[in-house]
Design an enzyme around this catalytic site. Structure first.
Site, PDB file in Angstrom:
ATOM      1  N   CYS A 153      17.652  36.430  50.327  1.00  0.00           N
ATOM      2  CA  CYS A 153      18.059  37.532  51.213  1.00  0.00           C
ATOM      3  C   CYS A 153      17.253  37.578  52.513  1.00  0.00           C
ATOM      4  CB  CYS A 153      17.944  38.862  50.475  1.00  0.00           C
ATOM      5  SG  CYS A 153      16.447  39.023  49.492  1.00  0.00           S
TER       6      CYS A 153
ATOM      7  N   HIS B 163      16.244  45.126  54.217  1.00  0.00           N
ATOM      8  CA  HIS B 163      15.004  44.384  54.462  1.00  0.00           C
ATOM      9  C   HIS B 163      14.706  44.396  55.965  1.00  0.00           C
ATOM     10  CE1 HIS B 163      15.038  43.147  50.414  1.00  0.00           C
ATOM     11  NE2 HIS B 163      15.196  41.847  50.527  1.00  0.00           N
TER      12      HIS B 163
END
Ligand code: A2P
Length: 336
Positions: free
Chosen positions: A130, A237
């Site tokens: 990710c 994130h």
């Protein structure tokens, strides 16, 4: 042409998002098959206006179903064991785990960055980590234009990246419960350990960012270092990325280069004095499919360098959306 699609790990954090993104993007799909562990077999799931029953993932569960694409997100061990079964049954596996990413025969793909690698797959295409995915979308246009010499990654990663268990650790940690997924409490904390340690003191997550970046940008010698940190954020994130280039750049030109790249949105306004700056934040970009970049500023400590703040929804672009985009691209390639 319509395709048959399987989702493996359909009850998990990413698996559920696969279903949501598949529904949103309206892929040309004839039949869906949903798989998870024996624990979930028989559970009903509402999807695309129909009720589906979760089936148990077994070595033979793909046989006789004429599955074209199997989206996997059920952990590395599960992918290692069952992806070959899906391939044997004729499916293209798009795998979200780390199991296949660094295998030479397996392409590692971010569709905006290296779609050409989809073509040489041998039955499995890996979805990158990710944190790597969102960094690639920001770095690719800069590498093409100014040639990257060195990258320093520092990440601020959401708990959803650790699956349902990670999510619960933050939710329950607010009440003082001991963590089950993380090594230490995550509430009110920053954990500089994501995944396990290697002998030389780096975590696997850090090494994933280094190795996967090199593979995706097709540059085995790129100098990269990383520190990856879990923070008490549910979704999204954030990454501080320091980049050094071979070539000189003009900052406005660099910002335009970023803004012109597909899937990347520049969100960057400096406000001096009391004003609030404009920059991407996890709370703002949760639920979005694009990667956001802000805080774009020259690094004056080197000849040609820049600092970036890159934010994306780790379960969408960092996992499910990227995998579904690979599936979409592959389907388009079948039509040509
Ligand atoms: P299950 O819900 O039946 O345990 P998350 O990362 O959010 O925890 O999700 C993990 C996903 O992977 C879930 O869908 C989980 O199914 C699935 N999974 C985990 N281990 C296995 C396994 N051995 N076989 C099949 N599915 C698995």
């Amino acid at each position: 042409r319509k395709y048959n699609v399987a989702v493996v790990g359909a009850t998990g954090m990413v698996g559920r998002k696969f279903l949501q993104v598949l529904e949103e993007r309206k892929l040309p799909v004839e039949n869906y098959y949903l798989f998870a562990s024996a624990r979930s077999a028989g559970k009903k799931v509402d999807f695309m206006g129909k009720e589906y029953t979760i089936e148990e993932l077994t070595e033979t569960c793909f046989d006789g179903k004429d599955i074209d694409i199997a989206l996997f997100s059920a952990g590395g061990g599960t992918s290692e064991k069952f992806a070959p079964c899906a391939v044997k049954a004729g499916a293209l596996v798009i795998d979200n785990s780390s199991a296949w990413r660094m295998k030479q025969a397996v392409p590692l793909v971010v569709p905006e960055v290296n779609p050409e690698d989809i073509a040489w797959n041998n039955g499995i295409i890996a979805n990158p980590n990710c944190s790597t995915i969102q960094a690639m979308v920001a770095l690719k246009p800069l590498d093409d234009k100014y040639k990257i010499k060195r990258v320093v990654y520092s990440t601020y990663q959401a708990v959803s990246g650790a699956g349902m268990g990670g999510y619960s650790d933050l939710e329950n940690g607010i009440n003082g419960d001991a963590p089950k997924k993380f090594p230490y409490p995550i509430f009110g904390n920053c954990l500089p350990q994501i995944d396990v340690f290697d002998e030389d003191g780096y975590t696997k997550e850090e090494l994933k960012m280094v190795n996967e970046t090199r593979k995706i940008l097709h540059n085995d010698n790129m100098r990269i270092t990383a520190t990856t940190v879990r923070v008490p954020v549910f979704h999204g994130h954030s990454e501080s990325i320091n980049v050094e280039f071979e070539k000189d750049f003009d900052l406005d030109d660099l910002k335009k280069t970023l803004a012109d790249f597909p899937g990347l949105i520049v969100m960057d306004e400096v406000k001096t004095g009391e004003g609030k700056g404009v920059y991407p934040m996890a709370t703002e970009i949760a639920g979005k499919d694009e990667v956001y970049v802000g805080r774009i500023r020259r690094d004056r400590s080197v000849d040609s360098g820049v600092n970036l703040w890159v934010v994306a929804d780790n379960i969408r672009k960092g996992a499910a959306t990227n995998a579904v985009q690979i599936a979409q691209k592959w389907m388009e390639m079948q039509e040509q």
